[in-house]
Design a protein around this motif. Structure first.
Motif, PDB file in Angstrom:
ATOM      1  N   MET A 145       0.851  -1.198   0.000  1.00 17.96           N
ATOM      2  CA  MET A 145       0.000   0.000   0.000  1.00 17.96           C
ATOM      3  C   MET A 145       0.889   1.252   0.000  1.00 17.96           C
ATOM      4  O   MET A 145       1.882   1.315   0.728  1.00 17.96           O
ATOM      5  CB  MET A 145      -0.906   0.014   1.232  1.00 17.96           C
ATOM      6  N   VAL A 146       0.521   2.235  -0.806  1.00 16.15           N
ATOM      7  CA  VAL A 146       1.287   3.471  -0.867  1.00 16.15           C
ATOM      8  C   VAL A 146       1.083   4.259   0.416  1.00 16.15           C
ATOM      9  O   VAL A 146      -0.041   4.563   0.813  1.00 16.15           O
ATOM     10  CB  VAL A 146       0.875   4.320  -2.085  1.00 16.15           C
ATOM     11  N   LEU A 147       2.195   4.564   1.073  1.00 14.30           N
ATOM     12  CA  LEU A 147       2.156   5.319   2.322  1.00 14.30           C
ATOM     13  C   LEU A 147       2.547   6.785   2.107  1.00 14.30           C
ATOM     14  O   LEU A 147       1.958   7.684   2.698  1.00 14.30           O
ATOM     15  CB  LEU A 147       3.099   4.676   3.336  1.00 14.30           C
ATOM     16  N   PHE A 148       3.510   6.995   1.211  1.00 17.46           N
ATOM     17  CA  PHE A 148       4.002   8.348   0.941  1.00 17.46           C
ATOM     18  C   PHE A 148       3.684   8.731  -0.509  1.00 17.46           C
ATOM     19  O   PHE A 148       4.037   7.997  -1.444  1.00 17.46           O
ATOM     20  CB  PHE A 148       5.519   8.422   1.159  1.00 17.46           C
ATOM     21  N   GLN A 149       3.042   9.873  -0.664  1.00 16.48           N
ATOM     22  CA  GLN A 149       2.697  10.372  -2.000  1.00 16.48           C
ATOM     23  C   GLN A 149       3.418  11.708  -2.220  1.00 16.48           C
ATOM     24  O   GLN A 149       3.127  12.693  -1.538  1.00 16.48           O
ATOM     25  CB  GLN A 149       1.186  10.554  -2.122  1.00 16.48           C
ATOM     26  N   VAL A 150       4.365  11.687  -3.172  1.00 18.48           N
ATOM     27  CA  VAL A 150       5.135  12.903  -3.473  1.00 18.48           C
ATOM     28  C   VAL A 150       4.881  13.410  -4.884  1.00 18.48           C
ATOM     29  O   VAL A 150       5.370  14.477  -5.249  1.00 18.48           O
ATOM     30  CB  VAL A 150       6.652  12.644  -3.278  1.00 18.48           C
ATOM     31  N   LEU A 151       4.113  12.651  -5.688  1.00 23.77           N
ATOM     32  CA  LEU A 151       3.842  13.059  -7.066  1.00 23.77           C
ATOM     33  C   LEU A 151       2.643  13.998  -7.100  1.00 23.77           C
ATOM     34  O   LEU A 151       1.595  13.717  -7.689  1.00 23.77           O
ATOM     35  CB  LEU A 151       3.607  11.817  -7.944  1.00 23.77           C
ATOM     36  N   GLY A 152       2.826  15.122  -6.470  1.00 25.10           N
ATOM     37  CA  GLY A 152       1.792  16.123  -6.248  1.00 25.10           C
ATOM     38  C   GLY A 152       2.045  16.725  -4.876  1.00 25.10           C
ATOM     39  O   GLY A 152       3.164  16.640  -4.351  1.00 25.10           O
ATOM     40  N   PRO A 153       1.057  17.296  -4.229  1.00 22.87           N
ATOM     41  CA  PRO A 153       1.258  17.762  -2.838  1.00 22.87           C
ATOM     42  C   PRO A 153       1.633  16.578  -1.943  1.00 22.87           C
ATOM     43  O   PRO A 153       1.108  15.476  -2.088  1.00 22.87           O
ATOM     44  CB  PRO A 153      -0.117  18.342  -2.472  1.00 22.87           C
ATOM     45  N   LEU A 154       2.539  16.804  -1.031  1.00 24.82           N
ATOM     46  CA  LEU A 154       3.028  15.743  -0.159  1.00 24.82           C
ATOM     47  C   LEU A 154       1.907  15.249   0.756  1.00 24.82           C
ATOM     48  O   LEU A 154       1.287  16.031   1.485  1.00 24.82           O
ATOM     49  CB  LEU A 154       4.207  16.255   0.675  1.00 24.82           C
ATOM     50  N   GLU A 155       1.647  13.936   0.706  1.00 21.89           N
ATOM     51  CA  GLU A 155       0.632  13.306   1.542  1.00 21.89           C
ATOM     52  C   GLU A 155       1.196  12.035   2.151  1.00 21.89           C
ATOM     53  O   GLU A 155       2.040  11.361   1.541  1.00 21.89           O
ATOM     54  CB  GLU A 155      -0.623  12.962   0.728  1.00 21.89           C
ATOM     55  N   ARG A 213      13.940  15.006 -12.174  1.00 22.76           N
ATOM     56  CA  ARG A 213      13.987  13.575 -12.495  1.00 22.76           C
ATOM     57  C   ARG A 213      12.588  12.970 -12.525  1.00 22.76           C
ATOM     58  O   ARG A 213      12.275  12.136 -13.386  1.00 22.76           O
ATOM     59  CB  ARG A 213      14.869  12.833 -11.490  1.00 22.76           C
ATOM     60  N   LEU A 214      11.746  13.371 -11.590  1.00 21.74           N
ATOM     61  CA  LEU A 214      10.377  12.846 -11.569  1.00 21.74           C
ATOM     62  C   LEU A 214       9.562  13.383 -12.744  1.00 21.74           C
ATOM     63  O   LEU A 214       8.692  12.684 -13.288  1.00 21.74           O
ATOM     64  CB  LEU A 214       9.714  13.180 -10.241  1.00 21.74           C
ATOM     65  N   ASP A 215       9.828  14.634 -13.163  1.00 19.88           N
ATOM     66  CA  ASP A 215       9.173  15.159 -14.366  1.00 19.88           C
ATOM     67  C   ASP A 215       9.590  14.347 -15.598  1.00 19.88           C
ATOM     68  O   ASP A 215       8.759  14.028 -16.465  1.00 19.88           O
ATOM     69  CB  ASP A 215       9.538  16.628 -14.569  1.00 19.88           C
ATOM     70  N   ASP A 234       5.020   6.393  -3.825  1.00 22.38           N
ATOM     71  CA  ASP A 234       4.422   6.425  -5.165  1.00 22.38           C
ATOM     72  C   ASP A 234       5.469   6.641  -6.258  1.00 22.38           C
ATOM     73  O   ASP A 234       5.356   6.089  -7.364  1.00 22.38           O
ATOM     74  CB  ASP A 234       3.327   7.490  -5.240  1.00 22.38           C
ATOM     75  N   ALA A 235       6.519   7.399  -5.992  1.00 18.63           N
ATOM     76  CA  ALA A 235       7.553   7.621  -7.000  1.00 18.63           C
ATOM     77  C   ALA A 235       8.265   6.326  -7.361  1.00 18.63           C
ATOM     78  O   ALA A 235       8.577   6.068  -8.529  1.00 18.63           O
ATOM     79  CB  ALA A 235       8.556   8.662  -6.498  1.00 18.63           C
ATOM     80  N   HIS A 236       8.522   5.466  -6.339  1.00 16.27           N
ATOM     81  CA  HIS A 236       9.137   4.170  -6.605  1.00 16.27           C
ATOM     82  C   HIS A 236       8.196   3.293  -7.435  1.00 16.27           C
ATOM     83  O   HIS A 236       8.632   2.603  -8.368  1.00 16.27           O
ATOM     84  CB  HIS A 236       9.475   3.463  -5.297  1.00 16.27           C
ATOM     85  N   CYS A 237       6.928   3.294  -7.097  1.00 19.56           N
ATOM     86  CA  CYS A 237       5.941   2.489  -7.839  1.00 19.56           C
ATOM     87  C   CYS A 237       5.889   2.910  -9.306  1.00 19.56           C
ATOM     88  O   CYS A 237       5.841   2.065 -10.212  1.00 19.56           O
ATOM     89  CB  CYS A 237       4.563   2.633  -7.199  1.00 19.56           C
ATOM     90  N   ALA A 238       5.892   4.231  -9.540  1.00 21.27           N
ATOM     91  CA  ALA A 238       5.828   4.734 -10.911  1.00 21.27           C
ATOM     92  C   ALA A 238       7.083   4.348 -11.693  1.00 21.27           C
ATOM     93  O   ALA A 238       6.998   3.953 -12.871  1.00 21.27           O
ATOM     94  CB  ALA A 238       5.657   6.252 -10.898  1.00 21.27           C
ATOM     95  N   ALA A 239       8.256   4.439 -11.060  1.00 23.59           N
ATOM     96  CA  ALA A 239       9.503   4.091 -11.745  1.00 23.59           C
ATOM     97  C   ALA A 239       9.539   2.609 -12.106  1.00 23.59           C
ATOM     98  O   ALA A 239       9.972   2.237 -13.207  1.00 23.59           O
ATOM     99  CB  ALA A 239      10.694   4.452 -10.863  1.00 23.59           C
ATOM    100  N   GLU A 240       9.072   1.750 -11.204  1.00 23.40           N
ATOM    101  CA  GLU A 240       9.049   0.318 -11.490  1.00 23.40           C
ATOM    102  C   GLU A 240       8.067  -0.002 -12.623  1.00 23.40           C
ATOM    103  O   GLU A 240       8.346  -0.830 -13.493  1.00 23.40           O
ATOM    104  CB  GLU A 240       8.671  -0.459 -10.224  1.00 23.40           C
ATOM    105  N   ALA A 241       6.907   0.663 -12.613  1.00 21.09           N
ATOM    106  CA  ALA A 241       5.925   0.438 -13.674  1.00 21.09           C
ATOM    107  C   ALA A 241       6.462   0.912 -15.023  1.00 21.09           C
ATOM    108  O   ALA A 241       6.226   0.275 -16.060  1.00 21.09           O
ATOM    109  CB  ALA A 241       4.625   1.158 -13.335  1.00 21.09           C
ATOM    110  N   ALA A 242       7.200   2.033 -15.015  1.00 24.56           N
ATOM    111  CA  ALA A 242       7.777   2.538 -16.263  1.00 24.56           C
ATOM    112  C   ALA A 242       8.777   1.536 -16.831  1.00 24.56           C
ATOM    113  O   ALA A 242       8.799   1.274 -18.039  1.00 24.56           O
ATOM    114  CB  ALA A 242       8.444   3.892 -16.022  1.00 24.56           C
ATOM    115  N   GLU A 243       9.614   0.970 -15.966  1.00 21.67           N
ATOM    116  CA  GLU A 243      10.592  -0.028 -16.429  1.00 21.67           C
ATOM    117  C   GLU A 243       9.875  -1.250 -17.001  1.00 21.67           C
ATOM    118  O   GLU A 243      10.252  -1.775 -18.057  1.00 21.67           O
ATOM    119  CB  GLU A 243      11.480  -0.431 -15.261  1.00 21.67           C
ATOM    120  N   SER A 244       8.836  -1.723 -16.322  1.00 21.82           N
ATOM    121  CA  SER A 244       8.081  -2.884 -16.812  1.00 21.82           C
ATOM    122  C   SER A 244       7.380  -2.572 -18.132  1.00 21.82           C
ATOM    123  O   SER A 244       7.307  -3.422 -19.030  1.00 21.82           O
ATOM    124  CB  SER A 244       7.057  -3.321 -15.765  1.00 21.82           C
ATOM    125  N   ALA A 245       6.867  -1.340 -18.264  1.00 17.37           N
ATOM    126  CA  ALA A 245       6.192  -0.951 -19.505  1.00 17.37           C
ATOM    127  C   ALA A 245       7.168  -0.940 -20.667  1.00 17.37           C
ATOM    128  O   ALA A 245       6.838  -1.386 -21.783  1.00 17.37           O
ATOM    129  CB  ALA A 245       5.550   0.430 -19.340  1.00 17.37           C
TER     130      ALA A 245
END
Length: 480
Positions: free
Chosen positions: A1-11, A154-156, A102-113
């Motif tokens: 489960m995503v605990l930290f969200q940085v791809l937008g306002p920090l949550e 880098r995230l952009d 969430d940033a780690h999840c997005a990077a892993e999904a990008a590599e898999s894609a």
């Protein structure tokens, strides 16, 4: 489960599992600095510099930092292996498990894609890229005025890479309209990304929208020239070439603008042969000069009609009116671009941009151009093809009309035999029975110039007009 969200306002998710948007404040700055390098030890000095970016941190900064870390420990759930924020002399680290950022999840999904695309699994790549892009809800660390180094950049870049993967998957799946939407977002966000522009050109063309494809190409060319000072690279150039050479949607018939061929055109065999050869050579440009009445326009029009079948993509004729009010180059370019099917809204306002677009259009078309009554090279140079199979015929009176690489044809008086043949043909039955001495005298009087010979032929055998002083003045009530 995503605990930290940085791809937008920090949550973050607190102990109760509810998402909490932290807003601003020093504790949030500390958390953001720790999230830039999760699971890495961050020196106290770096955390202080990130928390107090303004010049001169307070003397109590290190004590305050301990207080902020204590508050964060109370807010955040424990890590599966112990404390969420660990400390050691002079440093802290934030422990993040797989799937919690969430940033780690997005990077892993990008590599898999990317791997899925390489394996030909477009459907899987589409799902992965869509899922990853769903993590974004704004700019990374939005609302925080912090110096986070190159993390945001880098995230952009990661987001743009996911857009590119998504667009490629959409194209592979035949979802071309969706790909256009994705690529337009990508090129707007990163206008220097040439591969995205190339895909957008191809996507517009695949949709049967050549005007939009061409507009995308020229927007990319303009941006690259303005920002980097470079021309389009191989990928973008190949997209343009494929657009022109591939199957095109139904279009209106090519323009056929040549004036009516001169009736009973006579002579000029050598000049016609020169023009024929010029329009099949390189750079396929010929210049016809000569005095008024020498038949420059008639020769060029006749040659153009002989050549027309070799140029199936259109024949254009433009009078530039050197002797009167010369037509501005920008006006001529707009008219020519409209003639080949470029919508008025897509014609650039700048004359140089119009010329560049015109040259690009000619590069893959077989078009014949006739520019009549040209004043000087500057008036015609921007209108000429730079490369490709198109050709141009130019006429002008000035002997100084010189176009680099063009075949020059100097048109003078006709030979006596050609002039006599022209006079007899133009005079019709009267010319056929005219005595040789009469024809020879007419040729001499007309100096062998076709315009004068035709005028003489048109008036041959016409009774002279009586002088004005021989006409009786009518008196009222009398019939003349």
């Amino acid at each position: 489960m995503v605990l930290f969200q940085v791809l937008g306002p920090l949550e973050v998710r607190g102990h109760d599992g509810l998402v909490c948007r932290l807003g601003g404040g020093k504790p949030v700055a500390v958390l953001a600095a720790l999230l830039v390098e999760p699971d890495a030890w961050i020196a106290v000095d770096r955390l202080i510099a990130a928390t107090w970016p303004e010049p001169g941190a307070p003397a109590s900064a290190e004590a305050n930092l301990k207080t902020y870390v204590w508050r964060l420990r109370r807010l955040l759930p424990r890590h599966e292996d112990g404390a969420r924020i660990e400390s050691r002399p002079g440093a802290y680290r934030l422990r993040v498990a797989p799937g919690e950022l969430d940033a780690h999840c997005a990077a892993e999904a990008a590599e898999s894609a990317r791997h899925a695309l390489a394996a030909g699994a477009a459907e899987t790549a589409f799902a992965l890229a869509t899922e990853a892009l769903g993590h974004w809800c704004g700019r990374p660390f939005e609302g925080l005025d912090l110096d986070l180094g190159d993390t945001v950049a880098r995230l952009d870049d990661l987001r743009r890479e996911l857009w590119a993967c998504l667009a490629e998957a959409q194209l592979e799946l035949g979802r071309t309209a969706d790909a256009v939407t994705t690529l337009r977002s990508l090129t707007a966000d990163d206008p220097l990304r040439e591969d995205a522009w190339a895909r957008l050109v191809r996507a517009w063309h695949a949709l049967g929208r050549p005007a939009q494809a061409l507009a995308a190409y020229h927007e990319a060319r303009r941006v690259l020239a303005a920002e980097l000072g470079v021309r389009p690279g191989p990928e973008l150039a190949e997209a343009l070439r494929a657009m022109h050479c591939g199957a095109r949607p139904a279009e209106r018939p090519p323009r056929r603008e040549l004036p009516r061929d001169t009736p009973l055109f006579t002579g000029r065999a050598r000049e016609l042969e020169l023009l024929d050869r010029a329009c099949t050579g390189n750079p396929r440009v010929a210049v016809v000069t000569g005095p008024a009445g020498a038949g420059k326009t008639a020769l060029a029009v006749h040659a153009a009609h002989r050549l027309a079948a070799r140029f199936p993509d259109g024949q254009f004729s433009v009078a530039l009116h050197a002797a009167g009010s010369p037509v501005p180059v920008a006006t001529v370019l707009a008219r020519l671009l409209h003639g080949i099917g470029i919508p008025p809204a897509l014609v650039p306002a700048d004359a140089d941009e119009r010329a560049a677009l015109w040259r690009s259009e000619l590069a893959f078309r077989r078009v014949l151009l006739l520019f009549d009554d040209v004043a000087d090279p500057a008036q015609v140079e921007p209108l000429l093809p730079a490369t490709g199979p198109s050709a141009a015929l130019i006429t002008g009176r000035s002997e100084t009309l010189h176009v680099d690489g063009a075949v020059r044809v100097r048109l003078g008086p006709m030979t006596p035999a050609e002039a006599a043949a022209l006079y007899r043909a133009a005079a019709g039955e009267r010319g056929a029975v005219a005595d040789e001495p009469v024809v020879a005298a007419t040729v001499r009087r007309c100096h062998g110039l076709p315009a004068a010979l035709r005028e003489a032929a048109a008036t041959a055998g016409t009774p002279p007009i009586a002088p004005l002083w021989t006409i009786r003045r009518r008196e009222p009530g009398k019939v003349a």
